[in-house]
Design an enzyme around this catalytic site. Structure first.
Site, PDB file in Angstrom:
ATOM      1  N   HIS A  17      46.673  36.567  24.334  1.00 52.88           N
ATOM      2  CA  HIS A  17      45.974  35.454  24.997  1.00 52.88           C
ATOM      3  C   HIS A  17      45.168  34.645  23.974  1.00 52.88           C
ATOM      4  O   HIS A  17      45.157  33.420  24.007  1.00 52.88           O
ATOM      5  CB  HIS A  17      44.979  35.967  26.054  1.00 52.88           C
ATOM      6  N   LYS A  41      47.457  40.929  42.493  1.00 54.48           N
ATOM      7  CA  LYS A  41      46.864  41.956  41.629  1.00 54.48           C
ATOM      8  C   LYS A  41      45.450  42.333  42.082  1.00 54.48           C
ATOM      9  O   LYS A  41      44.712  41.479  42.555  1.00 54.48           O
ATOM     10  CB  LYS A  41      46.769  41.438  40.185  1.00 54.48           C
ATOM     11  N   ARG A  94      56.399  34.983  27.356  1.00 54.00           N
ATOM     12  CA  ARG A  94      56.906  36.094  26.538  1.00 54.00           C
ATOM     13  C   ARG A  94      58.420  36.196  26.689  1.00 54.00           C
ATOM     14  O   ARG A  94      59.149  35.380  26.181  1.00 54.00           O
ATOM     15  CB  ARG A  94      56.212  37.407  26.920  1.00 54.00           C
ATOM     16  N   SER A 132      48.143  42.511  29.683  1.00 58.88           N
ATOM     17  CA  SER A 132      46.923  43.189  30.134  1.00 58.88           C
ATOM     18  C   SER A 132      47.270  44.523  30.785  1.00 58.88           C
ATOM     19  O   SER A 132      46.539  45.503  30.647  1.00 58.88           O
ATOM     20  CB  SER A 132      46.178  42.308  31.137  1.00 58.88           C
TER      21      SER A 132
HETATM   22  O1  PNS Z   1      47.694  35.987  34.311  1.00 61.47           O
HETATM   23  P1  PNS Z   1      48.448  35.760  35.588  1.00 61.47           P
HETATM   24  O2  PNS Z   1      48.071  36.799  36.615  1.00 61.47           O
HETATM   25  O3  PNS Z   1      49.926  35.674  35.393  1.00 61.47           O
HETATM   26  O4  PNS Z   1      47.967  34.314  36.134  1.00 61.47           O
HETATM   27  C1  PNS Z   1      48.400  33.835  37.386  1.00 61.47           C
HETATM   28  C2  PNS Z   1      47.389  32.821  37.945  1.00 61.47           C
HETATM   29  C3  PNS Z   1      46.028  33.484  38.126  1.00 61.47           C
HETATM   30  C4  PNS Z   1      47.269  31.662  36.977  1.00 61.47           C
HETATM   31  C5  PNS Z   1      47.928  32.318  39.307  1.00 61.47           C
HETATM   32  O5  PNS Z   1      48.050  33.406  40.181  1.00 61.47           O
HETATM   33  C6  PNS Z   1      47.047  31.237  39.915  1.00 61.47           C
HETATM   34  O6  PNS Z   1      47.113  30.098  39.500  1.00 61.47           O
HETATM   35  N1  PNS Z   1      46.213  31.625  40.921  1.00 61.47           N
HETATM   36  C7  PNS Z   1      45.367  30.691  41.634  1.00 61.47           C
HETATM   37  C8  PNS Z   1      46.029  30.231  42.950  1.00 61.47           C
HETATM   38  C9  PNS Z   1      47.090  29.197  42.646  1.00 61.47           C
HETATM   39  O7  PNS Z   1      46.796  28.037  42.394  1.00 61.47           O
HETATM   40  N2  PNS Z   1      48.364  29.652  42.576  1.00 61.47           N
HETATM   41  C10 PNS Z   1      49.458  28.799  42.088  1.00 61.47           C
HETATM   42  C11 PNS Z   1      50.186  28.082  43.163  1.00 61.47           C
HETATM   43  S1  PNS Z   1      51.554  29.053  43.598  1.00 61.47           S
END
Ligand code: PNS
Length: 167
Positions: A17, A41, A94, A132
């Protein structure tokens, strides 16, 4: 001013990150790292703890902080981007396994906010395996995570499991 947003769970932030943050700062005028909620999660650290670990890790990694902001948000990413005057989402990519869900999220975000574009930065080969969840798993079983994360994160993760195992 090109403001980019780097969203994620960052539970916890890894060296992979941090590498994406450093490279994003070379590409854009400023970067907002935002700890968001992934409802698939259950996090190990609270959003506030994750923000603090990112802030401390950025300093430890020697990343310049003048154009970097770290915050958390519990809403939709598309709304957060709009509120912060940004139309650029940065994500690290990735392996092929990341592609499908990232593609889906990028498309959903663009549907919610048509001016929003997602930019994918290829993870460096040395961090290709890193996530993570790998950090959490290796640490859970007592493995060495010092090459995966900064020392502040290593201490926090160890402390988390020490408390959990001690309970
Ligand atoms: O590190 P991650 O868990 O892959 O990140 C995913 C994250 C947190 C960026 C995604 O779940 C997110 O944007 N959550 C907020 C709600 C939202 O806007 N979702 C996207 C529309 S589907």
């Amino acid at each position: 001013m090109r403001i980019a947003i780097y969203p994620g769970s960052f539970d916890p932030v890894t060296r992979g990150h941090l590498d994406i943050m450093k490279r994003s700062l070379n590409l854009f005028d400023s970067l907002i790292v935002v700890v968001m909620q992934n409802n698939k999660k259950t996090p190990m650290f609270t959003a506030e703890e994750r923000v603090e670990l990112i802030k401390q890790s950025v300093v430890e990694a020697g990343i310049p902080t003048e154009h970097l902001k770290v915050v958390s948000n519990a809403g939709l990413l598309a709304d957060f981007a709009k509120e912060n005057g940004s139309s650029i989402i940065v994500k690290g990519l990735r392996a092929i396994s990341d592609f499908e869900s990232e593609f889906q999220m990028a498309a959903a975000n663009q549907k919610l906010s048509p001016q929003l574009d997602s930019v994918f930065i290829m993870t460096r080969a040395k961090y290709m395996y890193l996530s993570s969840s790998i950090v959490r798993e290796v640490s859970y079983f007592g493995g060495d995570i010092s090459s995966f994360v900064t020392s502040v994160v290593e201490t926090a993760v160890k402390e988390h499991y020490r408390r959990q195992h001690g309970e």
